[in-house]
Design a protein around this motif. Structure first.
Motif, mmCIF file in Angstrom:
data_model
loop_
_atom_site.group_PDB
_atom_site.id
_atom_site.type_symbol
_atom_site.label_atom_id
_atom_site.label_comp_id
_atom_site.label_asym_id
_atom_site.label_seq_id
_atom_site.Cartn_x
_atom_site.Cartn_y
_atom_site.Cartn_z
ATOM 1 N N UNK A 110 -0.774 12.539 7.415
ATOM 2 C CA UNK A 110 -2.049 12.716 8.120
ATOM 3 C C UNK A 110 -3.245 12.160 7.343
ATOM 4 N N UNK A 111 -3.157 12.159 6.007
ATOM 5 C CA UNK A 111 -4.263 11.636 5.206
ATOM 6 C C UNK A 111 -4.191 10.124 5.016
ATOM 7 N N UNK A 112 -3.211 9.468 5.652
ATOM 8 C CA UNK A 112 -3.084 8.022 5.578
ATOM 9 C C UNK A 112 -2.140 7.522 4.501
ATOM 10 N N UNK A 113 -1.563 8.418 3.721
ATOM 11 C CA UNK A 113 -0.593 8.002 2.708
ATOM 12 C C UNK A 113 0.667 7.462 3.377
ATOM 13 N N UNK B 279 0.806 -1.219 0.000
ATOM 14 C CA UNK B 279 0.000 0.000 0.000
ATOM 15 C C UNK B 279 0.842 1.272 0.000
ATOM 16 N N UNK B 280 2.159 1.151 0.013
ATOM 17 C CA UNK B 280 3.038 2.315 0.071
ATOM 18 C C UNK B 280 3.414 2.796 -1.330
ATOM 19 N N UNK C 213 11.592 1.359 11.271
ATOM 20 C CA UNK C 213 11.266 2.695 11.722
ATOM 21 C C UNK C 213 10.096 3.277 10.953
ATOM 22 N N UNK C 214 9.086 3.748 11.679
ATOM 23 C CA UNK C 214 7.899 4.355 11.068
ATOM 24 C C UNK C 214 7.769 5.791 11.565
ATOM 25 N N UNK C 215 7.936 6.745 10.644
ATOM 26 C CA UNK C 215 7.754 8.166 10.963
ATOM 27 C C UNK C 215 6.299 8.567 10.728
ATOM 28 N N UNK C 216 5.827 9.519 11.525
ATOM 29 C CA UNK C 216 4.478 10.063 11.383
ATOM 30 C C UNK C 216 4.593 11.576 11.268
ATOM 31 N N UNK D 282 -4.297 8.716 9.918
ATOM 32 C CA UNK D 282 -2.914 8.361 10.221
ATOM 33 C C UNK D 282 -2.846 7.120 11.098
ATOM 34 N N UNK D 283 -3.636 7.106 12.181
ATOM 35 C CA UNK D 283 -3.639 5.935 13.062
ATOM 36 C C UNK D 283 -4.020 4.674 12.288
ATOM 37 N N UNK D 284 -5.051 4.766 11.453
ATOM 38 C CA UNK D 284 -5.524 3.593 10.716
ATOM 39 C C UNK D 284 -4.461 3.087 9.752
#
Length: 224
Positions: free
Chosen positions: A118-121, A62-63, A146-149, A163-165
């Protein structure tokens, strides 16, 4: 096999010679398996030995892909050379484009495998088999994803539902592929890495919600 014991005239039960022998063989067998495992990892650490790889190949379907500078990560062959058993959660302290540009900059000397917007991308910037420089701790870098937000630690509005989803789906996929337990020992914040001087993801990151969502994603996948 049940271990055999016999009682002497005095004192507690003692093992028979046969039980001791079988136990010794079990220890040797376990040591043999462990040695074979370590020899296998040593092979992937040899110079010039590496897995086939393709530029831009995704680990998470999905990335999208943008390559980080090779100066900001280290070539590896995980999990064959280093076990992957942790996920480290980060917050960028900046916007999406500036974070992508930073990881592309060879002078930045840091990167992460993924950035979640923030939009889930989800953007992947380092292959999971390679070691991203994200935790400021060599051992943790070698064993973790590592996962950046995108956002700031002092702005709770940056941590959106989307973002959480998206991050929970990503983390669940990583957990499933590497057998990582979805708990706070194995999914941790950058501020919890030994020797870290960062404060992210900060007090507004909802760990209870996040782990619940990761476990729900794992349960849904198992049900299917």
């Amino acid at each position: 096999m049940t271990e055999q014991v016999e009682k002497g005239p005095k004192g507690p039960p003692r093992r028979t010679r046969r039980a001791v022998l079988l136990g010794g063989l079990g220890v040797l067998a376990a040591a043999g398996f462990a040695a074979r495992d370590e020899i296998g990892r040593a092979w992937w650490l040899l110079p010039g030995v590496s897995k086939p790889r393709k530029e831009g190949e995704l680990d998470y379907a999905a990335a999208s892909w943008t390559a980080a500078s090779p100066a900001n990560w280290r070539l590896a062959d995980r999990p064959d050379d280093y076990r992957v058993d942790r996920i480290v959660v980060h917050v960028t302290q900046g916007g999406f484009e500036s974070s992508v540009d930073a990881f592309k900059n060879p002078f930045h000397k840091a990167s992460a495998h993924y950035i979640v917007r923030q939009d889930g991308h989800v953007e992947q910037m380092v292959r999971e088999l390679d070691v991203a420089f994200h935790a400021a701790n060599r051992d943790m870098n070698e064993r973790s994803i590592g996962i950046e937000h995108v956002g700031f630690v002092d702005r709770p509005r940056d941590f959106t539902d989307a973002m959480y989803a998206a991050s929970a789906k990503l983390a669940a996929d990583v957990c499933r592929r590497y057998g990582i337990p979805a708990d706070r020992r194995h999914i941790l914040g950058h501020d919890e890495v030994p020797g870290a001087d960062h404060t992210d993801p900060g007090p507004h990151w909802d760990w209870d919600r996040y782990l619940r969502m990761v476990r729900q994603e794992l349960g849904t996948a198992a049900a299917n």
